[in-house]
Design a protein around this motif. Structure first.
Motif, PDB file in Angstrom:
ATOM      1  N   ARG A   1      -3.023   8.724  -6.599  1.00  0.00           N
ATOM      2  CA  ARG A   1      -2.112   8.806  -5.949  1.00  0.00           C
ATOM      3  C   ARG A   1      -0.727   8.274  -6.512  1.00  0.00           C
TER       4      ARG A   1
ATOM      5  N   CYS B   1       0.975  -1.113   0.102  1.00  0.00           N
ATOM      6  CA  CYS B   1      -0.073  -0.010   0.150  1.00  0.00           C
ATOM      7  C   CYS B   1       0.852   1.215  -0.044  1.00  0.00           C
TER       8      CYS B   1
ATOM      9  N   ASP C   1       0.956  -1.223   4.690  1.00  0.00           N
ATOM     10  CA  ASP C   1       0.713   0.156   5.664  1.00  0.00           C
ATOM     11  C   ASP C   1      -0.645   0.516   5.074  1.00  0.00           C
TER      12      ASP C   1
ATOM     13  N   GLY D   1       6.027   7.465   0.991  1.00  0.00           N
ATOM     14  CA  GLY D   1       6.802   7.883   2.255  1.00  0.00           C
ATOM     15  C   GLY D   1       7.807   6.778   2.837  1.00  0.00           C
ATOM     16  N   LYS D   2       7.291   5.873   3.068  1.00  0.00           N
ATOM     17  CA  LYS D   2       8.119   4.529   3.727  1.00  0.00           C
ATOM     18  C   LYS D   2       8.732   3.877   2.679  1.00  0.00           C
TER      19      LYS D   2
ATOM     20  N   ASP E   1      -4.978  -3.980  -7.375  1.00  0.00           N
ATOM     21  CA  ASP E   1      -5.653  -3.969  -6.409  1.00  0.00           C
ATOM     22  C   ASP E   1      -5.313  -5.321  -5.689  1.00  0.00           C
ATOM     23  N   LEU E   2      -4.532  -5.029  -4.495  1.00  0.00           N
ATOM     24  CA  LEU E   2      -4.072  -6.051  -3.696  1.00  0.00           C
ATOM     25  C   LEU E   2      -5.151  -7.347  -3.493  1.00  0.00           C
TER      26      LEU E   2
ATOM     27  N   ASP F   1       0.070  -0.030  -5.713  1.00  0.00           N
ATOM     28  CA  ASP F   1      -1.005   0.558  -5.111  1.00  0.00           C
ATOM     29  C   ASP F   1      -2.120   0.717  -6.037  1.00  0.00           C
TER      30      ASP F   1
HETATM   31  C1  LIG Z   1      -1.750   4.595   4.531  1.00  0.00           C
HETATM   32  S1  LIG Z   1      -1.839   4.828   2.915  1.00  0.00           S
HETATM   33  C2  LIG Z   1      -0.249   4.289   2.374  1.00  0.00           C
HETATM   34  C3  LIG Z   1       0.797   5.182   2.780  1.00  0.00           C
HETATM   35  C4  LIG Z   1       2.264   4.954   2.339  1.00  0.00           C
HETATM   36  N1  LIG Z   1       2.677   3.587   2.776  1.00  0.00           N
HETATM   37  C5  LIG Z   1       3.315   5.837   2.663  1.00  0.00           C
HETATM   38  O1  LIG Z   1       4.346   5.812   3.523  1.00  0.00           O
HETATM   39  O2  LIG Z   1       3.391   6.983   1.945  1.00  0.00           O
HETATM   40  C6  LIG Z   1      -2.825   3.263   2.317  1.00  0.00           C
HETATM   41  C7  LIG Z   1      -2.887   3.297   0.855  1.00  0.00           C
HETATM   42  O3  LIG Z   1      -3.283   1.936   0.621  1.00  0.00           O
HETATM   43  C8  LIG Z   1      -3.900   2.090  -0.500  1.00  0.00           C
HETATM   44  N2  LIG Z   1      -4.858   0.855  -0.922  1.00  0.00           N
HETATM   45  C9  LIG Z   1      -5.810   0.687  -0.452  1.00  0.00           C
HETATM   46  N3  LIG Z   1      -6.639  -0.233  -0.681  1.00  0.00           N
HETATM   47  C10 LIG Z   1      -5.876  -1.002  -1.454  1.00  0.00           C
HETATM   48  C11 LIG Z   1      -5.939  -1.977  -2.308  1.00  0.00           C
HETATM   49  N4  LIG Z   1      -6.915  -2.819  -2.267  1.00  0.00           N
HETATM   50  N5  LIG Z   1      -4.912  -2.534  -2.986  1.00  0.00           N
HETATM   51  C12 LIG Z   1      -3.755  -1.721  -3.196  1.00  0.00           C
HETATM   52  N6  LIG Z   1      -3.522  -0.508  -2.462  1.00  0.00           N
HETATM   53  C13 LIG Z   1      -4.750  -0.350  -1.726  1.00  0.00           C
HETATM   54  C14 LIG Z   1      -4.610   3.344  -0.824  1.00  0.00           C
HETATM   55  O4  LIG Z   1      -4.673   3.622  -2.113  1.00  0.00           O
HETATM   56  C15 LIG Z   1      -3.442   4.047  -0.112  1.00  0.00           C
HETATM   57  O5  LIG Z   1      -2.419   4.825  -1.019  1.00  0.00           O
END
Ligand SMILES: C[S@@+](CC[C@H](N)C(=O)[O-])C[C@H]1O[C@@H](n2cnc3c(N)ncnc32)[C@H](O)[C@@H]1O
Length: 469
Positions: A316, A285, A363, A290-291, A339-340, A311
Motif C-alpha cells: 500500500r 494509518c 484512521d 485519501g484523508k 509499525d505504529l 503506514d
Molecule cells: C483504514 S486504512 C487507512 C486509510 C487511509 N487513512 C486513507 O484515508 O486512505 C488502515 C491502514 O492502517 C494501516 N495499519 C494497520 N496496522 C498498522 C500499524 N501497526 N502501523 C501502521 N499502520 C498500520 C494499514 O496498513 C492500512 O493502510
C-alpha cells in the motif's frame, strides 16, 4: 451476432472465470478484478466487473436457492455459470416488476421472456465452457431457479434467517445488527448494502489552482476550473458523483491528481481534525492517503506546515507515495514506513521528524461494516470473533498514537465501521485507562450510519490532549 452481443459474451465468459476463481480461492474481489483479461475493452471490463460484483453481492441468496435444487454441488466452473444466471434472474425480476408496477400480467410476461433468454445463454455458455452433461444440468436448474429469484422481499418484521438469506449476509451479522440497531435500521442497512455503490470523487480544486507555494496564480487557466459535467454535485461540498460510462474521461483526472475517488463520509474525520494554517499533522494509518490528501487540500492557505504520513511497509506504500506526490502547497510532506505499535518513534527520529504534532489522525483498520456496499466481499470474510480482535488492535493503536500528540493538540480516532465495539467501546476503554483519561478529554464524536447519512458509514472521535495532565 450483433456487436453488443459479442461484447457481452466476452465479458460474461471473463466474469464466469473470475467467479470460478473466487469460489476456489476466496480471493479478495479487488485483487480478483485486477486479473480481468487485458484484451477486454473498457465496456466489456465494466460489464464483467458489474457481473462479478452482482454475484458476490447476492451470493448467499442464489447459493441458498441452488442448495434447494441440487443435491451435490457441481464443479466450480458450473457453479459459476449457475450463479451468474441467478444474478441475471434477480436483475430481470427487478426490472420486470419496476416496469410493470401497475400491470402484474405484463411484468410476468416480461420476466418469462427474459428467463428464456437467460436460460438459453447460460446453456450455450456451459456447452462452450464446461461439458454437454453440465449444460443439461444448467438447463434444468436455471429454469427452476427463475421463480425463486423472482420472490418478493420478506416482510419488514421478518426474522434474521429470512433477512440473511434474502439480503445475502451472514446470519450472525444480521442478528448482531438487530441487537445493536433494531429492526427498521437493520432492514434499511441490508437494503443499502444490496444496491450498487455510487462513485464519488473529490474535486481537488486547490490542487488544480494553486502553485507550489499554495497561492492561486492570477489569471491561471485552472483557477476557476469547474469539474467536467459528468461529475454532478453531490450535496456534500467538494464531492461529486460520477455518472457511469465516463471512465475514459475520469481516469486522466485521477492520474493527474485533479480528482480523487473518495466517499463523502471521509470528510467527518478530516473536519474533526480542525486543522489550521501552519499546523503539523501526523497521519498514522495513512495508506493509500485519501484523508492525508483531503487534509492537505482543505487546510486554509498557506496550508499545513508539515504533513507526516506513516503506514506499514508493504504494497500500500506505493499508492501512498504516489498520492502524496500530488500535494501542492506549503506543506513539507514526509512518508514513513513503520509499525505504529513497535518502531514508529524510532522511525520518526531516524527521519529527523518531530515526535509531537498539533494534530494526529488514527484512521484504524476495522471490520469495514460501514462500507459493505462498496467492499462487497467483506461480509463473506468477516467472522464474529474478528470484532474482538479489531477492538484490541484499535485500542493498542490508539494508545500508541496518543504519544505523538503535542500538549493542547488533537487526536482523531476514526473507523469505517458502524459497530459500537470498534467505536464508542474503544474510545471508552482508552478514556478509562490511566494514560488516556488523565491526559485527554473527549471533545467531539460523530457516527455516520449509511441508512441515515446517505453515504458510507464511519465513526469519528476527537480527543484533546490537556496542556498539563
Ligand atoms: C483504514 S486504512 C487507512 C486509510 C487511509 N487513512 C486513507 O484515508 O486512505 C488502515 C491502514 O492502517 C494501516 N495499519 C494497520 N496496522 C498498522 C500499524 N501497526 N502501523 C501502521 N499502520 C498500520 C494499514 O496498513 C492500512 O493502510
Amino acid at each position: 451476432m450483433s456487436n453488443v452481443n459479442r461484447l457481452e459474451k466476452g465479458a460474461w465468459a471473463s466474469a464466469m472465470r473470475l467467479i470460478t476463481r473466487w469460489l476456489e480461492q476466496r480471493e479478495r474481489v479487488d485483487s480478483l478484478l485486477a486479473a480481468v483479461p487485458a484484451g477486454l475493452s473498457p465496456i466489456e471490463r465494466s460489464r464483467c466487473q458489474y457481473w462479478v460484483y452482482g454475484v458476490v453481492r447476492h451470493f448467499g441468496r442464489i447459493q441458498a436457492a441452488l442448495d434447494q435444487l441440487i443435491a451435490h454441488s457441481p464443479r466450480f466452473s458450473t457453479r459459476a455459470v449457475l450463479l451468474l444466471a441467478g444474478y441475471e434472474l434477480i436483475e430481470a425480476a427487478a426490472t420486470a416488476s419496476a416496469a410493470g408496477a401497475d400491470d402484474t400480467a405484463a411484468a410476468e410476461a416480461a420476466f418469462t421472456g427474459q428467463t428464456a433468454k437467460i436460460v438459453h445463454h447460460a446453456v450455450e455458455q456451459a456447452k462452450r465452457l464446461a461439458s454437454p452433461a453440465e449444460a443439461r444440468l444448467v438447463n434444468a436448474v436455471v429454469r427452476k431457479l427463475a421463480p425463486l429469484m423472482a420472490r418478493p422481499a420478506p416482510p419488514r418484521l421478518a426474522g434474521p434467517e429470512l433477512l440473511a438469506t434474502y439480503f445475502s449476509h451472514p446470519e450472525w451479522l444480521v442478528r448482531r445488527w438487530l441487537l445493536q440497531f433494531g429492526a427498521e435500521p437493520t432492514r434499511r442497512l441490508l437494503e443499502w448494502n444490496q444496491e450498487s455503490a455510487r462513485v464519488f470523487v473529490r474535486w481537488r480544486q486547490n490542487f488544480a489552482a494553486n502553485d507550489a507555494a499554495g497561492r492561486t496564480p492570477a489569471g491561471s487557466a485552472d483557477s476557476a476550473a469547474p469539474p467536467p459535467e459528468f461529475l454532478r454535485p453531490s450535496g456534500w461540498a467538494g464531492f461529486y458523483e460520477a455518472d457511469s460510462g465516463h471512465w475514459a474521461e475520469l481516469e486522466p483526472l485521477l492520474k493527474s491528481g485533479a480528482a480523487y475517488v473518495q466517499d463523502p463520509s471521509t470528510r467527518l474525520a478530516v473536519e474533526a481534525l480542525e486543522l489550521r494554517a501552519g499546523e503539523s499533522l501526523l497521519d498514522l494509518c495513512a495508506a493509500p492517503g485519501g484523508k492525508a490528501l483531503f487534509a492537505a487540500d482543505t487546510t486554509a492557505a498557506p496550508g499545513l506546515a508539515q504533513l507526516v504520513a506513516l503506514d506499514l511497509p508493504g504494497a500500500r506504500i506505493d499508492r501512498l507515495k504516489e498520492n502524496l506526490s500530488t500535494i501542492k502547497g506549503a506543506s513539507q510532506v514526509a512518508l514513513v514506513q513503520a509499525d505504529l505499535l513497535t518502531d514508529a518513534r524510532a522511525a520518526l527520529r531516524e527521519h529527523g521528524l518531530p515526535l509531537a504534532y498539533d494534530a494526529v489522525l488514527l484512521d484504524a483498520p476495522c471490520s469495514n461494516t460501514g462500507v459493505m456496499r462498496r467492499r462487497i466481499d467483506a461480509r463473506w470474510r468477516l467472522q464474529e470473533r474478528d470484532f474482538r480482535k479489531h477492538a484490541q488492535q484499535q485500542l493498542s493503536l490508539l494508545h500508541a498514537a496518543a504519544r505523538f500528540v503535542a500538549p493542547g493538540g488533537r487526536l482523531v480516532y476514526s473507523t469505517c465501521s458502524i459497530d459500537a465495539d470498534e467505536n464508542e467501546a474503544v474510545v471508552r476503554a482508552f478514556m478509562q485507562s490511566r494514560a488516556g483519561g488523565s491526559a485527554f478529554a473527549l471533545e467531539h464524536s460523530a457516527m455516520s450510519y449509511p441508512w441515515e447519512s446517505g453515504h458510507d458509514g464511519a465513526g469519528v472521535f476527537r480527543l484533546r490532549k490537556k496542556r498539563e495532565p
